[in-house]
Design a protein around this motif. Structure first.
Motif, PDB file in Angstrom:
ATOM      1  N   TYR A 543      -1.743   9.088  -6.942  1.00  0.00           N
ATOM      2  CA  TYR A 543      -0.694   9.450  -7.442  1.00  0.00           C
ATOM      3  C   TYR A 543       0.447   8.202  -7.055  1.00  0.00           C
ATOM      4  O   TYR A 543       1.230   7.960  -7.959  1.00  0.00           O
ATOM      5  CB  TYR A 543      -0.249  10.556  -6.787  1.00  0.00           C
ATOM      6  N   ILE A 544       0.418   7.993  -5.946  1.00  0.00           N
ATOM      7  CA  ILE A 544       1.366   6.963  -5.172  1.00  0.00           C
ATOM      8  C   ILE A 544       1.200   5.591  -6.375  1.00  0.00           C
ATOM      9  O   ILE A 544       1.958   4.840  -6.694  1.00  0.00           O
ATOM     10  CB  ILE A 544       1.268   6.757  -3.971  1.00  0.00           C
ATOM     11  N   ALA A 545      -0.083   5.100  -6.373  1.00  0.00           N
ATOM     12  CA  ALA A 545      -0.451   4.075  -7.193  1.00  0.00           C
ATOM     13  C   ALA A 545       0.186   4.053  -8.583  1.00  0.00           C
ATOM     14  O   ALA A 545       0.919   3.158  -9.370  1.00  0.00           O
ATOM     15  CB  ALA A 545      -1.800   3.830  -7.284  1.00  0.00           C
ATOM     16  N   ARG A 546      -0.056   5.262  -9.156  1.00  0.00           N
ATOM     17  CA  ARG A 546       0.665   5.493 -10.623  1.00  0.00           C
ATOM     18  C   ARG A 546       2.217   5.688 -10.628  1.00  0.00           C
ATOM     19  O   ARG A 546       2.711   4.917 -11.630  1.00  0.00           O
ATOM     20  CB  ARG A 546       0.122   6.937 -11.276  1.00  0.00           C
ATOM     21  N   LYS A 547       2.811   6.122  -9.515  1.00  0.00           N
ATOM     22  CA  LYS A 547       4.133   6.239  -9.407  1.00  0.00           C
ATOM     23  C   LYS A 547       4.846   4.950  -9.306  1.00  0.00           C
ATOM     24  O   LYS A 547       5.599   4.610  -9.724  1.00  0.00           O
ATOM     25  CB  LYS A 547       4.613   6.977  -8.205  1.00  0.00           C
ATOM     26  N   VAL A 548       4.264   4.042  -8.350  1.00  0.00           N
ATOM     27  CA  VAL A 548       4.618   2.908  -8.279  1.00  0.00           C
ATOM     28  C   VAL A 548       4.445   1.996  -9.630  1.00  0.00           C
ATOM     29  O   VAL A 548       5.267   1.253 -10.199  1.00  0.00           O
ATOM     30  CB  VAL A 548       3.589   2.009  -7.077  1.00  0.00           C
ATOM     31  N   ASN A 549       3.389   2.112 -10.396  1.00  0.00           N
ATOM     32  CA  ASN A 549       3.359   1.287 -11.497  1.00  0.00           C
ATOM     33  C   ASN A 549       4.406   1.875 -12.660  1.00  0.00           C
ATOM     34  O   ASN A 549       4.685   1.015 -13.570  1.00  0.00           O
ATOM     35  CB  ASN A 549       1.720   1.565 -12.222  1.00  0.00           C
ATOM     36  N   GLU A 550       4.832   2.969 -12.710  1.00  0.00           N
ATOM     37  CA  GLU A 550       5.734   3.612 -13.521  1.00  0.00           C
ATOM     38  C   GLU A 550       6.920   3.052 -12.893  1.00  0.00           C
ATOM     39  O   GLU A 550       7.931   2.731 -13.934  1.00  0.00           O
ATOM     40  CB  GLU A 550       5.742   5.296 -13.274  1.00  0.00           C
ATOM     41  N   ILE A 551       7.368   3.289 -11.878  1.00  0.00           N
ATOM     42  CA  ILE A 551       8.725   2.477 -11.554  1.00  0.00           C
ATOM     43  C   ILE A 551       9.100   1.174 -11.667  1.00  0.00           C
ATOM     44  O   ILE A 551      10.259   0.614 -11.754  1.00  0.00           O
ATOM     45  CB  ILE A 551       9.058   3.188 -10.014  1.00  0.00           C
ATOM     46  N   ARG A 552       7.861   0.489 -11.464  1.00  0.00           N
ATOM     47  CA  ARG A 552       8.367  -1.153 -11.481  1.00  0.00           C
ATOM     48  C   ARG A 552       8.953  -1.488 -12.701  1.00  0.00           C
ATOM     49  O   ARG A 552       9.953  -2.200 -12.612  1.00  0.00           O
ATOM     50  CB  ARG A 552       7.031  -1.647 -11.422  1.00  0.00           C
ATOM     51  N   PRO A 553       8.418  -1.187 -13.907  1.00  0.00           N
ATOM     52  CA  PRO A 553       9.140  -1.615 -15.137  1.00  0.00           C
ATOM     53  C   PRO A 553      10.531  -0.973 -15.274  1.00  0.00           C
ATOM     54  O   PRO A 553      11.491  -1.591 -15.824  1.00  0.00           O
ATOM     55  CB  PRO A 553       8.136  -1.043 -16.490  1.00  0.00           C
ATOM     56  N   THR A 554      10.700   0.220 -14.717  1.00  0.00           N
ATOM     57  CA  THR A 554      12.206   0.704 -14.760  1.00  0.00           C
ATOM     58  C   THR A 554      13.119   0.231 -13.852  1.00  0.00           C
ATOM     59  O   THR A 554      14.051  -0.111 -14.481  1.00  0.00           O
ATOM     60  CB  THR A 554      11.820   2.325 -14.204  1.00  0.00           C
TER      61      THR A 554
END
Length: 635
Positions: A543-554
């Protein structure tokens, strides 16, 4: 939201918006809108009008302190909260104002997975007390984690009361779960003994609780049993607080008699009844609790701060334009330097992205280490508890083990949510230092979309993870995630920005598996604990890895957008400065005067907002006259 008699209704609690406060807020909003700051103006105004949850008084205390009797006295009802029996160590009772949603005498039992069962209030004890019929029924696998009871009581018009679990004595975990279960706790009320000073357990609890709560009120109950010397005991309590719990050294210690109040409430109206109620100190305590718990509306105060922040931004904008309009040569040089700096930032955007990648990777690694430490501690603690418990005790009180383990998993998830959010804010503050005030609240993790996989216990627990259980668990994840956190009350985080709907579906499955596992012995329960912890480890890491991947482009997009806006504003200011340099001195003076007038309006608006915020803060700290205290009423 609507206004009633000059009062803005906010949730169940109205907050008076007097003319001065309203005038200050309206003027600030109008000023922001006039000068192109509509977004922050609307956000502040909307926040002021947002619904505010009813504040709560959470009652906790050692066994035999008369905690539930005091709750009943505050509710002016002798039997609403069970007296003389222990609640299960996980169940709490939340008393709310009777209304359209729940009529007086009705109750809701709250189960894992946020499933709810409506019952008559008289049936609650059978579900949550250790000697209750349903608790003792070996065929009942699922017991409630708490109950919500509607009562037509005067105090509930202003606050909600929460009676914490009675068995096991004082436990900071009881307080933390109860405080966060209501999501709006204002006061923790510790019921102590009027015949003896605070115990080492109570002092240790206060020391630990100081890390969890902001406001604690001590109540010495049963003063009727020690009428001559209870005040001496209270004075000794004050000395002990100053020595062992200095943060609460100034806390008030109230003397009351729940028994006097119960006796008075059983009588018909009259002077004797009123005199006995006054002697009990309970009405004065109730009045104090209402005043103490109802701080200024959080939404109003936060809205005023947003408007104030907007005026500061507007003031910076006006100051920059005023300087540009002055036509001073130094200003022209500063603007050229600023434009060049911003252009360099744009050219180095690729390097900035590398820094973002680095900082997010460090955060991800730190979260993995924290998760590992927390899971190791959780497993170690529960292995010790399980090994130390007799099988017969586990079978008789299996819901206590399971509900507390479920609660600990939820607490762990909430703590991780806070840590992750704090870490993200640090990353943003570091990388967006040239653009202060970046708002990433919508990107904050809440773990509500994380369906933790339940462990499939084998061996003696063969068949526990049947497909129907798993399917119901995932249904719970989508339907009940955020709500379960409210029911269980896990993790100290701001519900508005963080949330704690930690994996309801998976936990719901795990709860059912554990109920079955505990019937098959310690080894099955230990295996369930291990496998569920492993599932938490895997799923949270993903989950943390997915959240990091989501927030990076944001974040990268937010940086580019802010950079483009800053460059555009810099160009506009530079054009204004160049135009001012070509104007006459009189024209420049007139333009500067116009900006000065706007600046003066902003200063007046900020002063007004500051005054209103100070007034709200002052009213929150105002305490009632000592002559109204329960202690003084006993003279």
């Amino acid at each position: 939201m609507k206004e009633v008699d000059g009062r803005v209704e906010s949730g169940s609690v109205g907050v008076r918006l007097d003319p001065d406060l309203r005038t200050a807020a309206v003027a600030a909003r109008r000023l922001l809108v006039e000068h192109g700051f509509e977004e922050i103006a609307d956000r502040g105004w909307s926040q002021m009008r947002s619904r505010c949850p009813t504040p709560a008084v959470v009652v906790i205390g050692e066994v035999n302190r008369g905690k539930s009797s005091l709750v009943n006295a505050l509710l002016e009802s002798p039997e609403v909260s069970p007296v003389g029996v222990d609640l299960t160590t996980s169940a709490y009772l939340r008393f709310v104002r009777a209304g359209d949603e729940l009529s007086a005498g009705d109750a809701r039992l709250i189960f894992a997975g946020r499933s709810v069962r409506r019952v008559n209030a008289e049936e609650v004890a059978a579900w949550i007390t250790e000697d209750g019929a349903h608790v003792q029924d070996s065929e009942v696998d699922m017991l409630p984690l708490g109950a919500e009871i509607a009562v037509d009581a005067a105090i509930l018009r202003h606050v909600q009361l929460v009676d914490t679990p009675g068995s096991g004595g004082l436990d900071t975990r009881h307080a933390r779960l109860a405080l966060e279960a209501v999501g709006a706790a204002s006061v923790l009320l510790l019921v102590c003994d009027s015949a003896a000073p605070l115990t080492s357990t109570e002092l240790r609890f206060l020391e630990e609780a100081s890390r969890e709560v902001d406001s604690i009120l001590l109540v010495a109950n049963k003063i009727d049993k020690n009428p001559r010397h209870w005040r001496l005991v209270v004075e000794e309590d004050r000395r002990l607080l100053a020595r062992y719990a200095p943060r609460f050294a100034g806390s008030e210690v109230w003397g009351v008699s729940a028994r006097y109040a119960a006796t008075a409430l059983s009588q018909t109206s009259g002077e004797r009844r009123d005199a006995l109620l006054r002697l009990s100190g309970v009405p004065a305590l109730a009045e104090h609790l209402v005043r103490h718990a109802i701080a200024p509306d959080v939404g109003v105060a936060k809205g005023l701060r947003i408007l104030y922040s907007g005026l500061r931004e507007l003031d910076a904008h006006v100051t920059a334009n005023r300087r540009a309009a002055s036509g001073h040569p130094s200003m022209h040089k500063e603007l050229i330097a600023q434009r060049e700096h911003l252009q360099r930032c744009r050219e180095r955007e690729g390097q900035w992205r590398e820094y973002l990648q680095r900082d997010l990777s460090i955060l991800q690694s730190d979260m993995a280490d924290s998760l590992e430490r927390k899971l190791d501690r959780l497993q170690s603690d529960w292995r010790a508890k399980i090994e130390a418990s007799h099988l017969e005790v586990m079978r008789r009180s299996r819901q206590l083990f399971v509900a507390e383990m479920t609660a600990d998993i939820e607490v762990l998830m909430g703590e991780l949510s806070v840590e992750f959010s704090t870490g993200l804010n640090r990353v943003v503050e570091s990388l967006f230092d040239i653009f202060p005030g970046v708002d990433i609240a919508d990107e904050m993790p809440d773990f509500s979309d994380l369906p933790i996989r339940a462990a499939d216990v084998k061996g003696r627990g063969q068949g526990l993870g049947d497909p129907q259980m798993v399917m119901m668990g995932f249904m719970g994840s989508s339907a009940f995630g955020p709500a379960l956190a409210t029911a269980l009350g896990m993790a100290a985080a701001s519900a508005a920005s963080l949330g704690i709907g930690a994996a309801a579906g998976g936990v719901w499955v795990a709860v059912n598996l554990a109920f079955r596992a505990v019937k098959n012995g310690k080894s099955a329960l230990l295996e369930w604990l291990t496998k569920t912890s492993n599932a938490v480890r895997i799923d949270v890491t993903r989950y943390i890895a997915r959240k990091v991947n989501e927030i990076r482009p944001t974040l990268a997009s937010a940086y580019r957008s802010r950079l483009q806006e800053a460059i555009a504003e810099s160009k506009s200011l530079l054009a204004s400065a160049e135009q001012a340099a070509r104007r006459s001195q009189q024209e420049r003076a007139e333009t500067v005067a116009e900006w000065d007038a706007i600046s003066a309006s902003i200063a007046r608006g900020m002063d007004e907002l500051e005054a209103q915020l100070a007034r709200l803060s002052s009213s929150a700290q105002t305490k009632p006259d000592s002559s109204k205290s329960g202690s003084s009423s006993q003279k």
